[in-house]
Design an enzyme around this catalytic site. Sequence first.
Site, PDB file in Angstrom:
ATOM      1  N   GLY A   8       0.840  -1.208   0.000  1.00 55.18           N
ATOM      2  CA  GLY A   8       0.000   0.000   0.000  1.00 55.18           C
ATOM      3  C   GLY A   8       0.864   1.241   0.000  1.00 55.18           C
ATOM      4  O   GLY A   8       1.519   1.566   0.991  1.00 55.18           O
ATOM      5  N   PHE A 158       0.229   7.690  13.576  1.00 56.31           N
ATOM      6  CA  PHE A 158      -0.467   8.874  14.100  1.00 56.31           C
ATOM      7  C   PHE A 158      -0.168  10.143  13.309  1.00 56.31           C
ATOM      8  O   PHE A 158      -0.524  11.235  13.729  1.00 56.31           O
ATOM      9  CB  PHE A 158      -0.101   9.095  15.572  1.00 56.31           C
ATOM     10  CG  PHE A 158      -0.600   7.998  16.480  1.00 56.31           C
ATOM     11  CD1 PHE A 158      -1.930   7.944  16.854  1.00 56.31           C
ATOM     12  CD2 PHE A 158       0.253   7.011  16.941  1.00 56.31           C
ATOM     13  CE1 PHE A 158      -2.403   6.933  17.677  1.00 56.31           C
ATOM     14  CE2 PHE A 158      -0.199   5.989  17.774  1.00 56.31           C
ATOM     15  CZ  PHE A 158      -1.534   5.940  18.145  1.00 56.31           C
ATOM     16  N   CYS A 272      -9.728   9.669   8.179  1.00 54.75           N
ATOM     17  CA  CYS A 272      -9.750   8.866   9.409  1.00 54.75           C
ATOM     18  C   CYS A 272     -10.917   9.113  10.361  1.00 54.75           C
ATOM     19  O   CYS A 272     -11.526   8.158  10.836  1.00 54.75           O
ATOM     20  CB  CYS A 272      -8.463   9.109  10.195  1.00 54.75           C
ATOM     21  SG  CYS A 272      -7.042   8.360   9.429  1.00 54.75           S
TER      22      CYS A 272
HETATM   23  C1  UDX Z   1      -5.770  12.749  11.841  1.00 56.45           C
HETATM   24  C2  UDX Z   1      -5.015  12.618  13.164  1.00 56.45           C
HETATM   25  O1  UDX Z   1      -4.630  13.922  13.602  1.00 56.45           O
HETATM   26  C3  UDX Z   1      -3.789  11.732  12.986  1.00 56.45           C
HETATM   27  O2  UDX Z   1      -3.140  11.536  14.232  1.00 56.45           O
HETATM   28  C4  UDX Z   1      -4.228  10.392  12.420  1.00 56.45           C
HETATM   29  O3  UDX Z   1      -3.101   9.585  12.159  1.00 56.45           O
HETATM   30  C5  UDX Z   1      -5.012  10.583  11.137  1.00 56.45           C
HETATM   31  O4  UDX Z   1      -6.114  11.456  11.361  1.00 56.45           O
HETATM   32  P1  UDX Z   1      -5.440  14.159   9.611  1.00 56.45           P
HETATM   33  O5  UDX Z   1      -6.794  13.641   9.243  1.00 56.45           O
HETATM   34  O6  UDX Z   1      -4.343  14.073   8.616  1.00 56.45           O
HETATM   35  O7  UDX Z   1      -4.918  13.419  10.922  1.00 56.45           O
HETATM   36  O8  UDX Z   1      -5.584  15.721   9.968  1.00 56.45           O
HETATM   37  P2  UDX Z   1      -5.948  16.546  11.287  1.00 56.45           P
HETATM   38  O9  UDX Z   1      -4.914  17.591  11.432  1.00 56.45           O
HETATM   39  O10 UDX Z   1      -6.194  15.700  12.453  1.00 56.45           O
HETATM   40  O11 UDX Z   1      -7.291  17.287  10.871  1.00 56.45           O
HETATM   41  C6  UDX Z   1      -8.511  16.593  10.684  1.00 56.45           C
HETATM   42  C7  UDX Z   1      -9.638  17.557  10.376  1.00 56.45           C
HETATM   43  O12 UDX Z   1      -9.970  18.326  11.509  1.00 56.45           O
HETATM   44  C8  UDX Z   1      -9.311  18.554   9.264  1.00 56.45           C
HETATM   45  O13 UDX Z   1     -10.426  18.697   8.427  1.00 56.45           O
HETATM   46  C9  UDX Z   1      -9.033  19.826  10.023  1.00 56.45           C
HETATM   47  O14 UDX Z   1      -9.266  20.984   9.261  1.00 56.45           O
HETATM   48  C10 UDX Z   1     -10.011  19.710  11.173  1.00 56.45           C
HETATM   49  N1  UDX Z   1      -9.632  20.498  12.358  1.00 56.45           N
HETATM   50  C11 UDX Z   1      -8.468  20.236  13.012  1.00 56.45           C
HETATM   51  C12 UDX Z   1     -10.492  21.491  12.823  1.00 56.45           C
HETATM   52  O15 UDX Z   1     -11.551  21.721  12.242  1.00 56.45           O
HETATM   53  N2  UDX Z   1     -10.124  22.195  13.942  1.00 56.45           N
HETATM   54  C13 UDX Z   1      -8.969  21.969  14.625  1.00 56.45           C
HETATM   55  O16 UDX Z   1      -8.726  22.643  15.641  1.00 56.45           O
HETATM   56  C14 UDX Z   1      -8.111  20.950  14.129  1.00 56.45           C
HETATM   57  P1  ADP Z   2      -3.913   5.487   3.529  1.00 56.73           P
HETATM   58  O1  ADP Z   2      -4.378   6.906   3.671  1.00 56.73           O
HETATM   59  O2  ADP Z   2      -4.326   4.612   4.686  1.00 56.73           O
HETATM   60  O3  ADP Z   2      -2.472   5.346   3.196  1.00 56.73           O
HETATM   61  P2  ADP Z   2      -4.565   5.063   0.727  1.00 56.73           P
HETATM   62  O4  ADP Z   2      -5.921   4.828   0.131  1.00 56.73           O
HETATM   63  O5  ADP Z   2      -3.867   6.341   0.408  1.00 56.73           O
HETATM   64  O6  ADP Z   2      -4.735   4.862   2.297  1.00 56.73           O
HETATM   65  O7  ADP Z   2      -3.582   3.863   0.306  1.00 56.73           O
HETATM   66  C1  ADP Z   2      -3.884   2.529   0.285  1.00 56.73           C
HETATM   67  C2  ADP Z   2      -3.159   1.885  -0.906  1.00 56.73           C
HETATM   68  O8  ADP Z   2      -3.247   0.463  -0.810  1.00 56.73           O
HETATM   69  C3  ADP Z   2      -3.718   2.258  -2.282  1.00 56.73           C
HETATM   70  O9  ADP Z   2      -2.712   2.862  -3.066  1.00 56.73           O
HETATM   71  C4  ADP Z   2      -4.159   0.881  -2.897  1.00 56.73           C
HETATM   72  O10 ADP Z   2      -3.957   0.813  -4.299  1.00 56.73           O
HETATM   73  C5  ADP Z   2      -3.281  -0.087  -2.136  1.00 56.73           C
HETATM   74  N1  ADP Z   2      -3.785  -1.467  -2.057  1.00 56.73           N
HETATM   75  C6  ADP Z   2      -5.020  -1.891  -1.708  1.00 56.73           C
HETATM   76  N2  ADP Z   2      -5.093  -3.242  -1.713  1.00 56.73           N
HETATM   77  C7  ADP Z   2      -3.863  -3.705  -2.059  1.00 56.73           C
HETATM   78  C8  ADP Z   2      -3.283  -5.016  -2.231  1.00 56.73           C
HETATM   79  N3  ADP Z   2      -3.993  -6.128  -2.012  1.00 56.73           N
HETATM   80  N4  ADP Z   2      -1.986  -5.095  -2.631  1.00 56.73           N
HETATM   81  C9  ADP Z   2      -1.263  -3.969  -2.843  1.00 56.73           C
HETATM   82  N5  ADP Z   2      -1.743  -2.712  -2.671  1.00 56.73           N
HETATM   83  C10 ADP Z   2      -3.020  -2.567  -2.297  1.00 56.73           C
END
Ligand code: UDX
Ligand code: ADP
Length: 480
Positions: A8, A158, A272
């Site tokens: 992936g 994270f 997430c």
């Molecule tokens: C999140 C977690 O922070 C990270 O630890 C985990 O691994 C993946 O999910 P991410 O989704 O990349 O990371 O971004 P993040 O900075 O957490 O922001 C998430 C959302 O919350 C964004 O849309 C951001 O704009 C919003 N946000 C964040 C707010 O609206 N207010 C804030 O104060 C902080």
């Molecule tokens: P994340 O944000 O968790 O990294 P993404 O959707 O960006 O998730 O990445 C997941 C990746 O896994 C994609 O690029 C997809 O093509 C790849 N993937 C899914 N299933 C398989 C598999 N069986 N073998 C190899 N790659 C895979």
Amino acid sequence: MVKICCIGAGYVGGPTMAVIALKCPDIEVAVVDISVGRINAWNSDQLPIYEPGLDEVVKQCRGKNLFFSTDVEKHVSEADIVFVSVNTPTKTQGLGAGKAADLTYWESAARMIADVSKSDKIVVEKSTVPVKTAEAIEKILTHNSKGINFQILSNPEFLAEGTAIQDLFNPDRVLIGGRETPEGQKAIKALRDVYAHWVPVERIICTNLWSAELSKLAANAFLAQRISSVNAMSALCEATGADVTEVSHAVGKDTRIGPKFLNASVGFGGSCFQKDILNLVYICECNGLPEVANYWKQVIKVNDYQKTRFVNRVVSSMFNTVSGKKIAILGFAFKKDTGDTRETPAIDVCKGLLGDKAHLSIYDPQVSGEQIQRDLAMKKFDWDHPIHLQPLSPTSVKQVSVVWDAYTATKDAHGICILTEWDEFKSLDYKKIYDNMQKPAFVFDGRNVVDAEKLREIGFIVYSIGKPLDAWLKDMPAVA
Ligand code: UDX
Ligand code: ADP
């Protein structure tokens, strides 16, 4: 030489493996993916994801001890440690639809690992998975093992997008969960040794498998809950004349609460938060804990409410109709410094405005027109499948145009919605923008990035999330 393979090459796998390769020159890292386009992009000058600092890291290691390949089976069979970082979409059909994780991609990865392995391996869950996934993966591997020993570890990531490289260089903690057997402990140590190349050992936390899996869901749920809490307050601030920025500042000064993650917004997005909370809700329901499930469900409900509230505010302020009006959308990514649009609040806001027949002119510095059209045409949850398997909409949304600068987007517009907090939106020439717009000219700031007072002096009617309302907005209340 230790060999690592990551299945992936996405937002998690790509940057994480690039940093492991950079920090561990004695380890060979292969990142594999079934998507040819994605791997080609990782091997080109135009990486498939935009992340500050990522280019430099990849350039330093690619071809030395970092390789991107579609030859999944070869690299898996050669590896000592296999990270799995594949998609985990929310199920759209069948048992647990709309909540439970669809483990199709995980299961096929596990079966492939079992098929091609000729030596013992440590298999690491990197992408977020429901609690007890490790147990299922373990069963698939051991029932197909041909005598090979597999140890499963949970090592949730994270990193946050936009700051991924910084987060990987200097993580608050690294979490490794494994079996409490001697083999499990040995596997934990092997992975700890990888991170110990650059992470202080006291920041590497080792737990049992289930704690590690649940900690990831819990951390995301807590973070999302903070945003829904402050967003709930933003609605009350608007109703009472309080200012949410002042309230957040005062609240965050309490060291028990802390100042981070208290910015009111149009809503949280990203791949997430919603998915993980839905997962948590499903797990609670399956374990006979409906009260706990309902508690977490509210975090998503408030997030949906915030997006709807924003759309209602736009429509009601503009004489209760945006039909045929041009609305400029500044920012489409789910946060600044990323081109990622997964679950971005912009999708729901744009769909809401389109539902009221608005014409949208969208500008985001990192998101392509093709991506925006795809997002607006896609069904809920369809985004989380490998790119080449995503259902493609045959038609683009007609009332949407995507442009490459903020001035074109706002020309002749009736209103502007700021949906991502890109720094460049703070320093636009708003006088020039105002002069080229229809009057009255509106700015709806979903991220509190503009200086509302200055814009009011220019002549704009301004709405800022959670701030005292203009007289105009008070006279045009939004009814949900
Ligand atoms: C999140 C977690 O922070 C990270 O630890 C985990 O691994 C993946 O999910 P991410 O989704 O990349 O990371 O971004 P993040 O900075 O957490 O922001 C998430 C959302 O919350 C964004 O849309 C951001 O704009 C919003 N946000 C964040 C707010 O609206 N207010 C804030 O104060 C902080
Ligand atoms: P994340 O944000 O968790 O990294 P993404 O959707 O960006 O998730 O990445 C997941 C990746 O896994 C994609 O690029 C997809 O093509 C790849 N993937 C899914 N299933 C398989 C598999 N069986 N073998 C190899 N790659 C895979």
